[in-house]
Design an enzyme around this catalytic site. Structure first.
Site, PDB file in Angstrom:
ATOM      1  N   LYS A 155       0.846  -1.199   0.000  1.00  0.00           N
ATOM      2  CA  LYS A 155       0.000   0.000   0.000  1.00  0.00           C
ATOM      3  C   LYS A 155       0.880   1.247   0.000  1.00  0.00           C
ATOM      4  O   LYS A 155       1.749   1.393   0.872  1.00  0.00           O
ATOM      5  CB  LYS A 155      -0.844   0.007   1.275  1.00  0.00           C
ATOM      6  CG  LYS A 155      -2.341  -0.075   1.036  1.00  0.00           C
ATOM      7  CD  LYS A 155      -3.043  -0.236   2.362  1.00  0.00           C
ATOM      8  CE  LYS A 155      -4.404   0.394   2.363  1.00  0.00           C
ATOM      9  NZ  LYS A 155      -5.056   0.245   3.676  1.00  0.00           N
TER      10      LYS A 155
HETATM   11  O1  G3P Z   1      -7.675   1.077   5.842  1.00  0.00           O
HETATM   12  C1  G3P Z   1      -8.183   2.188   5.218  1.00  0.00           C
HETATM   13  C2  G3P Z   1      -9.583   2.586   5.635  1.00  0.00           C
HETATM   14  O2  G3P Z   1     -10.487   1.562   5.400  1.00  0.00           O
HETATM   15  C3  G3P Z   1      -9.684   3.243   6.974  1.00  0.00           C
HETATM   16  O3  G3P Z   1     -10.997   3.384   7.402  1.00  0.00           O
HETATM   17  O4  G3P Z   1     -12.577   3.777   9.241  1.00  0.00           O
HETATM   18  O5  G3P Z   1     -10.202   4.574   9.477  1.00  0.00           O
HETATM   19  O6  G3P Z   1     -11.788   5.711   7.908  1.00  0.00           O
HETATM   20  P1  G3P Z   1     -11.420   4.424   8.570  1.00  0.00           P
END
Ligand code: G3P
Length: 219
Positions: free
Chosen positions: A83
């Site tokens: 990533k």
């Molecule tokens: O891993 C990336 C993403 O899915 C993070 O989500 O919930 O931290 O906005 P969030």
């Protein structure tokens, strides 16, 4: 449509994997830090549980360092997807790593034109963050729709992975919009099973059956 778990917690990953419906796992530095174990060791453990794409994120910010870090992450296991953040240096690293055959998931995407940059750089996956856009009163779902449309217009093979998913409605909507993958926290995965009428209906079926036969079907 593929389902990935957006967690680095091994218990959650094991529990999700038991259903045979989890096609991959996404992690980020925050999720890895929560588990308190070195990145390489932890990613290897995840690869032992789920046979699918496992995203591991670089933590450097120059292209040169991201390329070195990405190569090292990719050596952990053939299923690792590196990533890289959607910053100019991250796009340079994506181009370089992709040309070496390393699969890259470009993360922290918030606009369709950022997604276009990632596709042009050869990204294997683009990760638009829908929940974080919704949080600031923008439309995460429009972002998914626009990226899907642009990639279709030009035939880019980059997969659209809807990230930052907050609930079952997001999963429904990204499916309708044509995202290839939805990555979700374990609690969102669990919520996909639930409907009060399912529970109520099952309770009534079992009660009706037992009134007449006073037995269960087991044993
Ligand atoms: O891993 C990336 C993403 O899915 C993070 O989500 O919930 O931290 O906005 P969030």
């Amino acid at each position: 449509m593929k389902f990935f778990l957006d967690t680095a917690n091994l218990e959650e990953i094991r529990a999700g994997a038991e259903f045979g419906l989890v096609d991959g796992v996404t992690t980020n530095p925050s999720l890895i830090a929560k588990e308190g174990r070195p990145m390489h060791e932890h990613i290897r453990a995840i690869c032992d549980i789920v046979d699918g794409d496992i995203s591991a994120e670089v933590v450097s910010t120059t292209a040169r360092e991201m390329i070195l870090e990405g190569r090292s992450l990719a050596r952990i296991h053939p299923n690792v997807v590196v990533k890289c953040p959607l910053i100019p240096e991250g796009i340079k690293a994506t181009r370089a790593l992709s040309s070496e055959g390393v699969r890259v998931n470009v993360t922290l995407c918030f606009t369709p034109v950022q997604a276009l940059l990632a596709a042009k750089a050869g990204a294997y996956i683009i990760s638009p963050f829908i929940g974080r856009l919704d949080d600031i009163a923008a439309s995460g779902m429009d972002l998914i729709r626009h990226i899907v449309q642009i990639y279709r217009n030009y035939g880019y093979p980059t997969k659209v992975l809807a990230a930052s998913i907050r609930g079952p409605l997001h999963v429904l909507e990204v499916g309708l919009a044509g995202a290839h993958i939805a990555t979700m926290p374990y609690k969102v995965f669990q919520s996909l099973f639930k409907h009060p009428l399912t529970d109520k209906g099952l309770a009534a079926f079992l009660a009706d059956y037992q009134k007449v036969f006073q037995e269960t079907t087991v044993g």
